[in-house]
Design an enzyme around this catalytic site. Structure first.
Site, mmCIF file in Angstrom:
data_model
loop_
_atom_site.group_PDB
_atom_site.id
_atom_site.type_symbol
_atom_site.label_atom_id
_atom_site.label_comp_id
_atom_site.label_asym_id
_atom_site.label_seq_id
_atom_site.Cartn_x
_atom_site.Cartn_y
_atom_site.Cartn_z
ATOM 1 N N GLY A 331 -37.346 -33.029 -19.240
ATOM 2 C CA GLY A 331 -37.482 -33.357 -18.008
ATOM 3 C C GLY A 331 -37.056 -32.419 -17.090
ATOM 4 C CB CYS A 404 -17.140 -41.365 5.135
ATOM 5 S SG CYS A 404 -15.576 -41.791 6.077
HETATM 6 N N1 LLP Z 1 -35.568 -38.429 -23.263
HETATM 7 C C1 LLP Z 1 -34.719 -39.204 -23.521
HETATM 8 C C2 LLP Z 1 -34.531 -40.283 -24.468
HETATM 9 C C3 LLP Z 1 -33.364 -39.083 -22.585
HETATM 10 O O1 LLP Z 1 -32.569 -39.926 -22.433
HETATM 11 C C4 LLP Z 1 -33.476 -38.136 -21.597
HETATM 12 C C5 LLP Z 1 -32.385 -37.924 -20.501
HETATM 13 C C6 LLP Z 1 -34.527 -37.093 -21.416
HETATM 14 C C7 LLP Z 1 -35.673 -37.245 -22.406
HETATM 15 C C8 LLP Z 1 -34.833 -36.137 -20.558
HETATM 16 O O2 LLP Z 1 -33.518 -35.366 -20.764
HETATM 17 P P1 LLP Z 1 -33.733 -33.907 -19.913
HETATM 18 O O3 LLP Z 1 -34.472 -32.837 -20.554
HETATM 19 O O4 LLP Z 1 -34.078 -33.817 -18.499
HETATM 20 O O5 LLP Z 1 -32.272 -33.328 -20.188
HETATM 21 N N2 LLP Z 1 -28.434 -37.420 -14.950
HETATM 22 C C9 LLP Z 1 -27.989 -36.507 -15.833
HETATM 23 C C10 LLP Z 1 -29.041 -36.456 -17.120
HETATM 24 C C11 LLP Z 1 -29.100 -37.641 -17.573
HETATM 25 C C12 LLP Z 1 -30.214 -37.378 -19.018
HETATM 26 C C13 LLP Z 1 -30.609 -39.021 -19.318
HETATM 27 N N3 LLP Z 1 -31.448 -38.921 -20.334
HETATM 28 C C14 LLP Z 1 -27.934 -35.285 -15.199
HETATM 29 O O6 LLP Z 1 -28.060 -35.283 -13.753
HETATM 30 O O7 LLP Z 1 -27.630 -34.131 -15.894
#
Ligand code: LLP
Length: 479
Positions: A331, A404
């Site tokens: 992602g 805030c």
């Molecule tokens: N596949 C699964 C099963 C996942 O749980 C996730 C992310 C991805 C793919 C994609 O991961 P990426 O390639 O985007 O790292 N909010 C957090 C990240 C949470 C990721 C949750 N799962 C942040 O802002 O760093």
């Protein structure tokens, strides 16, 4: 345990000695380093005539701010598409075919879903909302994988109605829930088991043991993953197509993926031995890291793909298994660097840190409502003055929002020109992943627009929320 930034830590002001080193010169203070900034980001050379502002894909940020307002997410379409295409190409292997599922949780809209489709990627969704966005955008449902650790009956029925391609199952309840719903619908659903492989990886380190104590997946060590397979193979409305693991986020060290691949192949061999069934697919999840800072150096999709293929081929040979397809779910690594956030400076407050040091608190017109990552994960970002070039000396600065709350920090420690003033525009790089997607309406703040830029033209991807949008939800106000 980490202290909350609004709590004790706030009092303990970072000594300038702990801050990043000041930039070498004015050019470095204004640099748009490749990899951190979208490929279309350029600072005009000025020729002494212009303020040397920044444009993205040929559109000046000052024009973007004037037309669409700030804060504004600016998405470089060519950057997004080239990262998607690079992943597609990296897994397009004749020996070991692979699939790339763009993880929509990082950022999803109808326009982005269409780009993902056009670039030949599949899509990972983890809620009914993401699923609806994709199918309304015309994304082919058979190329969608449905994730999540608590899919409701309504979400499962929605997915079955649209003919979603595969389900990544996360609990015994989900197995029963999907099996029953698929039976009612008279279809056979393709499923993967989400396996907790006992590896957790983030950025520079990975730990392989004892990461069972979290909500996702079915434990390998505890035997739940094998029990899940046993249950699935007995259910005529489910077909086991693969095994899945996701080990973490913002990972640079590939060792975690190696251990995970090793363990999934070993499980695939046990499944073959027990059930006479060879799985078609190993999904190694997402989590590939990106450069938020100039000194970060993530692995290319191609190198990473080669490494994963090598491991899977070797491990399968050791067990005498046919090599399955490999899937990955990036992602952040696709959308993260494609987007920047443009803010307008509202106030600049010098704070004396003692020992002769000053920090400028630069307040911008957004904050933790459009980027919660700094407050939530201590995330670090690169920020630049983009509406002009300044020859003023750099000053240790902190970019803060308008909420805030003292933990409302966008960029904790950075250097910015000392003459920064209200009306200047700043851009924060690599905010494409998990910023707009995790945005909120805290303090009744409408969420920013997302505007795509390409070859000098603009396209609204998500329009800006208005105060009226928010007030419309308040049942206590008469229309
Ligand atoms: N596949 C699964 C099963 C996942 O749980 C996730 C992310 C991805 C793919 C994609 O991961 P990426 O390639 O985007 O790292 N909010 C957090 C990240 C949470 C990721 C949750 N799962 C942040 O802002 O760093």
């Amino acid at each position: 345990m980490r202290a909350h930034p609004a709590g004790p830590r706030h009092g303990e002001i970072l000594a300038p000695a702990g801050a990043p080193p000041p930039p070498a010169d004015a050019e470095a203070l204004h640099a748009l380093t490749e990899g951190v900034w979208p490929i279309g980001a350029r600072r005009s050379d000025g020729g002494g005539l212009t303020p040397r502002s920044v444009s993205i894909a040929g559109v000046d940020v000052r024009d973007l701010a004037a037309e669409f307002g700030t804060p504004l997410f600016v998405l470089d379409e060519a950057d997004f598409r080239s990262r998607a295409a690079a992943f597609r190409a990296a897994y397009d292997d004749t020996q070991v075919p692979g699939d790339v599922f763009y993880a929509g949780k990082a950022f999803l809209s109808a326009t982005v879903a269409r780009w993902v489709e056009q670039e030949g990627l599949n899509l990972d969704v983890c809620t009914g909302g993401e699923l609806l966005t994709a199918v309304r955008a015309g994304f082919p449902a058979e190329r969608i994988a449905f994730h999540g650790n608590n899919k409701s009956v309504a979400e499962i029925e929605l997915a079955l109605r649209h003919g979603v391609g595969r389900y990544v199952l996360d609990s015994f309840e989900e197995i029963a829930r999907l099996a029953a719903a698929a039976e009612r619908a008279g279809v056979v659903a393709d499923v993967l088991v989400r396996v907790t492989v006992g590896v957790e990886a983030h950025t520079h380190e990975f730990i392989a043991t004892a990461h069972e104590d979290q909500k996702f997946g079915l434990s390998l060590a505890g035997g739940a993953a094998e029990e899940a397979v046993r249950r699935i193979v007995k259910l005529p409305s489910l077909r086991l197509v693969g095994l899945h693991s996701h080990i973490g986020s913002q990972i640079f060290d590939t060792a975690g993926f190696e251990v995970s691949a090793h363990r999934l192949v070993a499980l695939a061999a046990r499944v073959r031995d027990e059930h006479g069934l060879e799985v078609d697919e190993l999904d190694l999840g997402g989590g590939m890291g990106i450069a938020y800072l100039e000194d970060e150096d993530p692995m290319s999709p191609r190198d990473m793909a080669e490494l994963l293929r090598g491991i899977v081929v070797r491990e399968c040979a050791a067990y005498g298994l046919a090599v399955p397809r490999i899937a990955v779910e990036p992602g952040r690594a696709i959308v993260g660097p494609s987007m920047v956030t443009v803010y307008e400076v509202g106030t600049v407050k010098p704070v004396d840190l003692g020992s002769g040091h000053t920090r400028h608190y630069v307040s911008v017109d957004g904050g933790m409502s459009d980027n919660i990552r700094t407050a939530l994960y201590d995330a670090e970002y690169t920020v630049r003055l983009v509406s002009r070039f300044s020859a003023a000396d750099p000053v240790l600065s902190r970019v803060v929002g308008s909420h805030c709350e003292s933990g409302d920090i966008v960029v904790r420690d950075c250097w910015l020109p000392g003459d920064l003033a209200p009306g200047d525009l700043l851009a924060v790089a690599a905010t494409g992943a998990y910023c707009r997607a995790m945005s909120s309406n805290y303090n009744a703040v409408p969420r920013p627009a997302v505007v795509a830029v390409r070859d000098g033209s603009t396209q609204v991807v998500l329009r800006r929320e208005t105060p009226e949008d928010l007030l419309a939800l308040d049942a206590g106000l008469t229309p």
